[in-house]
Design a protein around this motif. Structure first.
Motif, PDB file in Angstrom:
ATOM      1  N   SER A   1       0.830  -1.208   0.000  1.00 48.01           N
ATOM      2  CA  SER A   1       0.000   0.000   0.000  1.00 48.01           C
ATOM      3  C   SER A   1       0.863   1.257   0.000  1.00 48.01           C
ATOM      4  CB  SER A   1      -0.936   0.014   1.203  1.00 48.01           C
ATOM      5  OG  SER A   1      -0.208   0.072   2.400  1.00 48.01           O
ATOM      6  N   SER A   2       2.061   1.212   0.610  1.00 49.35           N
ATOM      7  CA  SER A   2       2.945   2.381   0.587  1.00 49.35           C
ATOM      8  C   SER A   2       3.560   2.568  -0.805  1.00 49.35           C
ATOM      9  CB  SER A   2       4.029   2.256   1.644  1.00 49.35           C
ATOM     10  OG  SER A   2       4.885   1.176   1.379  1.00 49.35           O
ATOM     11  N   LYS A   3       3.799   1.464  -1.560  1.00 50.13           N
ATOM     12  CA  LYS A   3       4.341   1.555  -2.907  1.00 50.13           C
ATOM     13  C   LYS A   3       3.294   2.146  -3.864  1.00 50.13           C
ATOM     14  CE  LYS A   3       7.526  -2.325  -2.520  1.00 50.13           C
ATOM     15  NZ  LYS A   3       7.820  -3.692  -2.985  1.00 50.13           N
ATOM     16  N   GLU A   4       2.026   1.765  -3.658  1.00 46.42           N
ATOM     17  CA  GLU A   4       0.962   2.252  -4.546  1.00 46.42           C
ATOM     18  C   GLU A   4       0.643   3.715  -4.269  1.00 46.42           C
ATOM     19  OE1 GLU A   4      -2.386  -0.300  -3.915  1.00 46.42           O
ATOM     20  OE2 GLU A   4      -1.407  -2.026  -4.813  1.00 46.42           O
ATOM     21  N   GLY A   5       0.753   4.141  -3.013  1.00 49.88           N
ATOM     22  CA  GLY A   5       0.378   5.504  -2.601  1.00 49.88           C
ATOM     23  C   GLY A   5       1.445   6.462  -2.841  1.00 49.88           C
TER      24      GLY A   5
END
Length: 196
Positions: A192-196
């Motif tokens: 989720s941190s990579k996508e955000g």
């Protein structure tokens, strides 16, 4: 008619034994049945049984549902209020059905009295059940709790499970899933941190 009173009683008993209402076969009910049918609840309420059921069960359940929908957590006062209310409600049902059944028919304005008591117990303005607990029952309960709590807990802790109730040791190692859950949560957080 040529029927004697005794024959009418026999017809009533035979239709009663068949489970049919006495009016279904033209039979007349005996005087005792007529006397029982004439005793009625004296009440000013329309549909007294419905009103009492709504005040005893419907209103408290609506109060609880509103509280749960609001999302606020229950306080100690709420726990005491509703636990005592439902215990009193259950005790009342048992007593009324087994010992106090004659009150329903012979005490004038009994439905109004019963509805008033249950509304007082459950209404958020009065919180009668909590008042009964904190004002009258809790001091009595505290004395017994102080006297017997240690003994009861000690007896429970000393109790041993009989061998017949124990599960057999299968030799399979029990796994701890906390490491797997932590790994899955870390991977999900990284994605989720990579996508955000």
């Amino acid at each position: 008619s040529s029927r004697s009173p005794l024959q009418g009683r026999r017809v009533w008993q035979s239709t009663r034994a068949l489970g049919a209402p006495s009016w279904s076969r033209g039979a007349r009910s005996p005087p005792q049945e007529q006397a029982q049918a004439s005793t009625m609840v004296v009440s000013l309420l329309p549909f007294p049984l419905t009103v009492v059921a709504l005040s005893q069960y419907g209103f408290p359940l609506a109060q609880l549902l509103d509280h749960f929908r609001s999302g606020t957590p229950l306080t100690n006062l709420d726990y005491a209020q509703w636990m005592v209310y439902w215990v009193l409600c259950a005790v009342w049902v048992v007593l009324e059905n087994n010992l106090l059944w004659f009150l329903v028919d012979y005490l004038p304005f009994f439905p109004e009295l019963k509805a008033s008591v249950f509304l007082w117990l459950a209404h958020p303005t009065y919180r009668g059940a909590a008042y009964l607990w904190y004002g009258h029952v809790k001091p009595i309960h505290k004395a017994y709790d102080d006297q017997f709590y240690g003994k009861v807990i000690g007896a429970i802790e000393e109790a041993k499970v009989p061998d017949a109730l124990r599960t057999p040791d299968s030799g399979v190692a029990v796994s701890d899933k906390s490491e797997i859950r932590s790994k899955i949560l870390r991977e999900a957080a990284e994605e989720s941190s990579k996508e955000g």
